[in-house]
Write a protein that holds these residues in place. Structure first.
Motif, PDB file in Angstrom:
ATOM      1  N   LEU A 163      36.975  61.623  24.205  1.00 22.22           N
ATOM      2  CA  LEU A 163      37.142  60.888  25.531  1.00 22.22           C
ATOM      3  C   LEU A 163      35.739  60.828  26.213  1.00 22.22           C
ATOM      4  N   ILE A 164      34.931  61.649  26.169  1.00 22.88           N
ATOM      5  CA  ILE A 164      33.586  61.764  26.584  1.00 22.88           C
ATOM      6  C   ILE A 164      32.546  60.607  25.743  1.00 22.88           C
ATOM      7  N   ASN A 197      33.998  57.852  24.704  1.00 22.42           N
ATOM      8  CA  ASN A 197      34.373  56.578  25.278  1.00 22.42           C
ATOM      9  C   ASN A 197      33.899  56.350  26.868  1.00 22.42           C
ATOM     10  N   SER A 198      33.822  57.570  27.444  1.00 24.64           N
ATOM     11  CA  SER A 198      33.109  57.279  28.771  1.00 24.64           C
ATOM     12  C   SER A 198      31.563  56.870  28.793  1.00 24.64           C
ATOM     13  N   GLU A 248      30.935  53.175  28.275  1.00 21.81           N
ATOM     14  CA  GLU A 248      31.252  52.346  29.158  1.00 21.81           C
ATOM     15  C   GLU A 248      29.938  52.134  29.777  1.00 21.81           C
ATOM     16  N   ALA A 307      28.267  57.630  34.263  1.00 28.80           N
ATOM     17  CA  ALA A 307      29.696  57.921  33.550  1.00 28.80           C
ATOM     18  C   ALA A 307      30.410  58.915  34.197  1.00 28.80           C
ATOM     19  N   SER A 357      32.310  59.227  37.141  1.00 26.20           N
ATOM     20  CA  SER A 357      33.680  58.942  37.603  1.00 26.20           C
ATOM     21  C   SER A 357      34.667  59.025  36.203  1.00 26.20           C
ATOM     22  N   SER A 358      34.161  58.164  35.148  1.00 30.18           N
ATOM     23  CA  SER A 358      35.035  58.014  34.214  1.00 30.18           C
ATOM     24  C   SER A 358      35.034  59.335  33.449  1.00 30.18           C
ATOM     25  N   LEU A 359      34.059  60.228  33.445  1.00 26.65           N
ATOM     26  CA  LEU A 359      34.198  61.629  32.764  1.00 26.65           C
ATOM     27  C   LEU A 359      35.185  62.556  33.363  1.00 26.65           C
ATOM     28  N   ALA A 393      38.583  61.328  32.240  1.00 24.37           N
ATOM     29  CA  ALA A 393      38.848  61.889  31.044  1.00 24.37           C
ATOM     30  C   ALA A 393      39.101  63.327  30.685  1.00 24.37           C
ATOM     31  N   ALA A 414      37.768  61.227  41.193  1.00 28.65           N
ATOM     32  CA  ALA A 414      36.958  60.025  40.549  1.00 28.65           C
ATOM     33  C   ALA A 414      36.520  58.715  41.337  1.00 28.65           C
TER      34      ALA A 414
END
Length: 216
Positions: free
Chosen positions: A106-107, A109-110, A113, A141, A143-145, A148, A210
């Motif tokens: 997951l990390i 992928n974040s 991005e 990253a 917010s995405s983290l 995740a 997020a």
């Protein structure tokens, strides 16, 4: 015999403990793995294909094993680490091995991005790889983290409930012992309802956090 409020509260506390400790140790394991998967890939900051391929393969192996099988297969390791294979503490061990690789992915992928232009700009300013990772890559990253880790936490809630199948304690153990084995529909409904509330609460909290980070 119907479960009482004390049993429900005790099971809820056990679930919270399992998820909290598992998330902590899984993140400690998964965060550096996820970062390494990004920076060692082809064309990135610290390109190292042998390291990337080994890590990628190991993570894929652990992610391909269903949790219930991993739970049973790791009983000897769990006994070695905590001295027992049942109870809340024992459930944390397989949960970490289950969630750690999942969080790493997951990390990864974040972080992927993040706009490559950000990294290029950091390199142009003379930033070291460590500075790029800590001052540019992760903050961009963030917010995405958060989302995740929210997904990972919800996954741990479900896995912790599954740990009840081998006496892991918590809501899952309550559902199996009283709900399933004693054909107690009321208990099953209560435990399912508690899990739904927990998941909804976690997802809402993650979304709000997020969103606030994105605004900043």
């Amino acid at each position: 015999m119907l479960v009482n409020s004390e049993q429900i509260i005790s099971a809820l506390i056990e679930t919270v403990q399992m998820v909290a400790f598992s998330l902590l140790f899984s993140t400690i394991l998964g965060l550096p793995l996820g970062i390494l998967l990004v920076v060692t890939r082809k064309g990135h900051l610290l390109q190292n294909l042998p390291v990337f391929n080994v890590l990628n393969g190991i993570i894929n192996i652990f992610r391909s094993v269903p949790f219930i099988i991993l739970l049973v297969a790791m009983i000897p390791v769990t006994r070695l680490i905590v001295g027992t294979s049942i109870g809340t503490a024992a459930a944390v061990v397989p949960l970490v091995f289950y969630a750690g690789p999942y969080i790493a992915r997951l990390i990864e992928n974040s972080l992927l991005e993040v706009d490559p232009g950000v990294i290029e700009a950091a390199e142009a300013m003379g930033a070291t790889p460590w500075q790029i990772i800590t001052k540019f890559l992760i903050p961009e990253a963030l917010s995405s983290l958060v989302l995740a880790l929210t997904i990972a936490t919800i996954g741990l809630v479900g896995a912790s409930a599954m740990a009840g199948a081998v006496g892991g304690g918590g809501i899952g153990d309550l559902a199996i012992t009283y709900g399933y084995q004693r054909f107690d529909t009321v208990t099953m409904m209560i435990t399912v309802g508690i899990l739904i509330v927990i998941v909804q609460g976690l997802q809402s909290f993650g979304n709000i956090a997020a969103k606030k980070i994105r605004r900043r």
